[in-house]
Scaffold this motif. Structure first.
Motif, PDB file in Angstrom:
ATOM      1  N   ASP A   1      27.155   0.499  23.132  1.00  0.00           N
ATOM      2  CA  ASP A   1      26.686  -0.092  24.452  1.00  0.00           C
ATOM      3  C   ASP A   1      27.576  -1.111  25.000  1.00  0.00           C
TER       4      ASP A   1
ATOM      5  N   ASP B   1      30.552   4.710  21.202  1.00  0.00           N
ATOM      6  CA  ASP B   1      30.488   4.938  22.550  1.00  0.00           C
ATOM      7  C   ASP B   1      31.942   4.796  23.216  1.00  0.00           C
TER       8      ASP B   1
ATOM      9  N   ARG C   1      20.945   3.636  14.432  1.00  0.00           N
ATOM     10  CA  ARG C   1      20.185   4.690  15.124  1.00  0.00           C
ATOM     11  C   ARG C   1      18.684   5.097  14.309  1.00  0.00           C
TER      12      ARG C   1
ATOM     13  N   ARG D   1      16.640   1.985  14.130  1.00  0.00           N
ATOM     14  CA  ARG D   1      16.080   1.742  15.430  1.00  0.00           C
ATOM     15  C   ARG D   1      14.854   2.668  15.726  1.00  0.00           C
ATOM     16  N   ARG D   2      15.181   3.800  15.069  1.00  0.00           N
ATOM     17  CA  ARG D   2      13.828   4.599  15.332  1.00  0.00           C
ATOM     18  C   ARG D   2      12.736   4.289  14.453  1.00  0.00           C
TER      19      ARG D   2
ATOM     20  N   THR E   1      18.601  -2.841  24.903  1.00  0.00           N
ATOM     21  CA  THR E   1      19.939  -2.542  24.813  1.00  0.00           C
ATOM     22  C   THR E   1      20.112  -1.000  23.888  1.00  0.00           C
ATOM     23  N   THR E   2      21.374  -0.366  23.803  1.00  0.00           N
ATOM     24  CA  THR E   2      21.397   0.635  22.898  1.00  0.00           C
ATOM     25  C   THR E   2      22.389   0.145  21.731  1.00  0.00           C
ATOM     26  N   SER E   3      22.434  -1.188  21.419  1.00  0.00           N
ATOM     27  CA  SER E   3      23.570  -1.857  20.569  1.00  0.00           C
ATOM     28  C   SER E   3      22.881  -1.725  19.229  1.00  0.00           C
TER      29      SER E   3
ATOM     30  N   GLU F   1      11.000   1.426  16.102  1.00  0.00           N
ATOM     31  CA  GLU F   1      10.316   1.544  17.484  1.00  0.00           C
ATOM     32  C   GLU F   1       9.160   2.362  17.098  1.00  0.00           C
TER      33      GLU F   1
END
Length: 332
Positions: A36, A241, A64, A67-68, A79-81, A71
Motif C-alpha cells: 500500500d 506492491d 491478506r 485480513r479476510r 488501507t491495504t497495508s 473482515e
C-alpha cells in the motif's frame, strides 16, 4: 530527540517520515514502502478507536488471509497495508496474536487506555529492535545509531559486545557495543509502564524445533518435502506492491530461488554484483548468474565494482553499518 533518531534512519526509510506524540510518549517512523504505497498507510498509524498507535518495521506475508478473517468478523479496513492488520489483531487478541503472524517484524504499540508500551520481535530476529532505560525515560529503535543520535544515552563500552564481535564477527545479542543498551531477543516481547519495564518474555523459541525428534525419510521423500517448503516460502515472499528482485549470484541457493519464483509465474528480476578484478577468472560469478537468468527468462542487471570504487566507498560503508559486522561490507 525522536526527530534526531528518525533523521539518523532516513537512508533506511526514504519514502515517508512520521512523528506522533501524546502525554508522556512519542513515536517516530521512517518508511520504506512495500505494501500500500499510498500515504494513508504511513506510520505511526492509529487504530480506528484511537486507543492504539503502532510503529512497525518488516512485512507480514499472510496479512491478506488474516485480513479476510477479520473482515468476516466485521472489522473494516481503510488501507491495504499489513500494518493496519497488526493493529486490528492486537486490538482483538493482544499478545495472543503473535503466533498468527507469518513474517519478519519488530513493532511497538502504545495503549492509550493502559498507558502501556508493547514491543515484540519475530521468532528468527530478522528485524532488529534495541532499547535502553535512561534518566529521561525509555527509548527504543531499530538501530543502535538511532538511539545514539537521541543524545540521551551514554556511550560507555560494553565489553561483552566488543569481545563477541572479535570472536564471531558480529555483536552477539542481547548485547550491543554500549553499556545498558540491549537488543530485544528474537521471539521475545516486552512491556513498559511509567518508563519501567519488566524482563523480556519469550513467546516463541525456535530452539525447540531443533530439539524435536527427527523423522526418517527416503531421499525422494526428503527432496519433495524440501521442494514444497521452499516453494511455499518463496510464494509468501512474493507478496509486494513494488517490483521483487533476486540477489542472483552464481550459486545454488539464489539459482534455486530464481527457479522457484519463475515456476510460480512471478515477474522477478535478477541483480548481480561483479568485480572488475575477477573478470575472466574462476571467481567471477557473473557468467553463471547470467546463464541462470537467461535460463529462466529473467531481466538481469549486472553492476560491476572496481577496487578503486570499493576503497572510495569504505567511509560510507562504515557509516551505513549500524553495529560492526564482517558481513556488512558484502551487504553494502
Amino acid at each position: 530527540a525522536v526527530r534526531r533518531m528518525t533523521q539518523q534512519m532516513r537512508m533506511r526509510g526514504p519514502d515517508a517520515e512520521g512523528l506522533w506524540e501524546n502525554t508522556g510518549v512519542a513515536f517516530g517512523h521512517r518508511r520504506l514502502a512495500i505494501l500500500d504505497l499510498d500515504a494513508r498507510a504511513n506510520q505511526p498509524m492509529i487504530s480506528h478507536d484511537r486507543r492504539y498507535t503502532i510503529v512497525f518495521n518488516g512485512e507480514i506475508y499472510n496479512f491478506r488471509e488474516l485480513r479476510r478473517t477479520l473482515e468476516a468478523e466485521g472489522v473494516c479496513f481503510h488501507t491495504t497495508s499489513d500494518t493496519e492488520v497488526i493493529l486490528a489483531l492486537f486490538a482483538r487478541e493482544g499478545e495472543a496474536m503473535l503466533p498468527r503472524l507469518r513474517g519478519m517484524f519488530a513493532f511497538a504499540i502504545w495503549d492509550s487506555f493502559l498507558h502501556e508500551l508493547f514491543l515484540a520481535r519475530d521468532p528468527y530476529g530478522i528485524k532488529p529492535l534495541y532499547y535502553m532505560r535512561t534518566k529521561d525515560g525509555f527509548l527504543f529503535a531499530s538501530q543502535v545509531k538511532a538511539l545514539l543520535a537521541s543524545g540521551l544515552i551514554s556511550r560507555r563500552c560494553e565489553p561483552a559486545g566488543l569481545v563477541g564481535f572479535y570472536l564471531w564477527g558480529s555483536v552477539p545479542e542481547p548485547w550491543t557495543l554500549y553499556r545498558d543498551l540491549f537488543a530485544l531477543p528474537a521471539g521475545h516481547l516486552l512491556r513498559i509502564r511509567d518508563g519501567a519495564h519488566d524482563v523480556p518474555v519469550c513467546w516463541h523459541d525456535i530452539r525447540r524445533h531443533w530439539r524435536g525428534k527427527g523423522s526418517q525419510s527416503s531421499v525422494s521423500e526428503l527432496e519433495e518435502r524440501v521442494r514444497q517448503a521452499m516453494t511455499d516460502s518463496v510464494r509468501a515472499h512474493l507478496v509486494a506492491d513494488v517490483p521483487v528482485s533476486v540477489f542472483l549470484s552464481g550459486g545454488v541457493d539464489s539459482g534455486a530461488l530464481a527457479g522457484l519464483a519463475s515456476g510460480l509465474g512471478a515477474q522477478v528480476e535478477g541483480i548481480t554484483i561483479g568485480f572488475e578484478e575477477f573478470t575472466g577468472r574462476h571467481e567471477d560469478e557473473v557468467p553463471v548468474a547470467a546463464a541462470i537468468a537467461a535460463h529462466y527468462g529473467l531481466p538481469h542487471h549486472i553492476r560491476r565494482v572496481s577496487c578503486a570504487e570499493f576503497e572510495q566507498d569504505m567511509p560510507r560503508i562504515l557509516d551505513a553499518m549500524d553495529q560492526p559486522s564482517i558481513d556488512g561490507v558484502n551487504t553494502w
